[in-house]
Design an enzyme around this catalytic site. Structure first.
Site, PDB file in Angstrom:
ATOM      1  CD  GLU A  92      30.992   9.316 -24.586  1.00  0.00           C
ATOM      2  OE1 GLU A  92      32.106   9.336 -25.111  1.00  0.00           O
ATOM      3  OE2 GLU A  92      30.826   9.208 -23.364  1.00  0.00           O
ATOM      4  CB  CYS A 107      26.029  -0.039 -24.650  1.00  0.00           C
ATOM      5  SG  CYS A 107      26.204   0.790 -23.073  1.00  0.00           S
ATOM      6  CB  CYS A 118      28.981   5.240  -8.888  1.00  0.00           C
ATOM      7  SG  CYS A 118      27.248   4.752  -8.898  1.00  0.00           S
TER       8      CYS A 118
END
Ligand code: SAH
Length: 345
Positions: A92, A107, A118
């Site tokens: 993505e 991004c 995480c």
């Protein structure tokens, strides 16, 4: 025979390809301009190339090896792209415009899924499949530009994956962004969860893009409870590595800190953080946690966020609060987890 992938190639490589295929050398410059200046994704639209050249290209070459599988538009006009790779995996990227700025920021991802695990991040739940190739990294920008008929001005490597675990492809892609796409190093930010050996390498090579570090904790104890990477690369070692990075490159780093209620958002946490980074040449980017149904972490209250900011500012740091973008389409930080699942191999 493997097809020649046009995207990512420099002028010389395109010239060699044209010559090898009995075309005039100057056709390469025309192809180069279509690709890098105009982001044209259909060979038939390259109108100054003769039909015979276009036929050759369609037979022997491809523009990209990835494609846009899905696209979602947020209320705030942020756009999330889902790309399908040649091997059927998904990745993505997100395109954002910030108010009052002409910058258009993309991004992008460097891996399919992420291996860092995480505790608070939705991408972690995907697991890790593989590194993206350099071609796949740059094609994300090409496809966004081509889809929107725009020029991306800034790139943040903050999509899926840990960029510093795919260092060679990351660096090759930055070189192509700089030389072919004309996106300068200073307009590129690489975010890492703190892979020390790679940070040291970047320091040695005088890295000119911005390095952002997902610190997210004021000390080792909290950090290791939410970020397993801290077990391998402890808090103090990371800060020392960053300090020598800033000294070697003369560049400020960005400390990213996601504020999560009851985890890392207290006044004492802010004071400890201010102390820990007092000798580091850095700016701080506070991120309000984006809640997701895949984890129990909660966003910090507005008042805690403001207190946190004031305390860091009082210690002399420049602090910004990251604007939340695209939360309604799961395009905000830590929300990239393809709805098309990436089957693990
Ligand atoms: N692996 C790199 C690149 C990912 S960038 C890194 O760790 O820096 C994505 C950023 O969003 C990281 O700072 C990550 O810690 C943060 N993030 C993850 N989940 C989040 C969430 N739910 N809300 C806000 N930020 C989140």
């Amino acid at each position: 025979m493997e097809k020649f992938v046009i995207l990512g190639k420099n002028l010389k490589q395109m010239e060699d390809f044209m010559i090898d295929n009995s075309q005039s050398k100057f056709r390469a410059k025309q192809l180069y301009n279509w690709v890098y200046l105009n982001s044209v994704s259909d060979i038939d639209l390259m109108s100054n190339l003769p039909l015979q050249t276009r036929e050759m290209l369609k037979e022997k070459a491809v523009l990209t090896t990835i494609s846009v599988k899905d696209k979602q538009v947020s209320k705030d006009s942020t756009i999330k792209y889902l790309f399908e790779m040649g091997d059927g995996s998904y990745s993505e990227a997100v395109l954002m415009r910030f108010d009052n700025r002409s910058n258009l920021t993309a991004c992008i991802s460097t891996q399919v899924g992420c291996p860092m695990n995480c505790a608070f991040c939705a991408t972690a739940k995907l697991g890790f499949k593989r590194n993206l190739t350099c071609d796949e990294i740059i094609q994300q920008i090409f496809l966004i530009q081509s889809d929107m008929s725009v020029k991306v001005t800034n790139i943040v490597f903050m999509g899926q994956g840990e960029p510093l675990l795919n260092l060679d492809n990351l660096l090759s892609s930055i070189k192509i962004f700089r030389e072919q796409f004309q996106i300068g190093s200073r307009r590129i930010t690489v975010s890492t969860c703190g892979i020390i050996p790679a940070i040291n390498k970047l320091a040695e090579m005088d890295f000119q893009s911005t390095l952002a570090v997902s610190l997210h904790a004021p000390n080792q104890e909290i950090r290791k409870s939410i970020m397993p990477v801290a077990l391998k690369y402890p808090f103090d070692d990371l800060l020392s590595a960053l300090k020598s990075y800033t000294e070697k490159t003369s560049r400020r780093v960005t400390i990213e800190y996601v504020l999560m209620k009851g985890i890392n958002d207290s006044v004492n946490n802010a004071k400890d953080l201010a102390y820990a980074i007092s000798k580091l040449k850095c700016n701080v980017n506070l991120i309000v946690y984006n809640q997701n149904d895949k984890s129990n972490f909660k966003k910090a209250d507005k008042i805690s966020v403001q207190k946190f900011k004031y305390i860091l500012e009082a210690s002399g740091k420049k602090v910004t609060i990251r604007l939340e973008r695209g939360a309604d389409i799961d395009a905000a930080c830590g929300q990239l987890s393809s709805k098309f699942s990436n089957k693990k191999v």
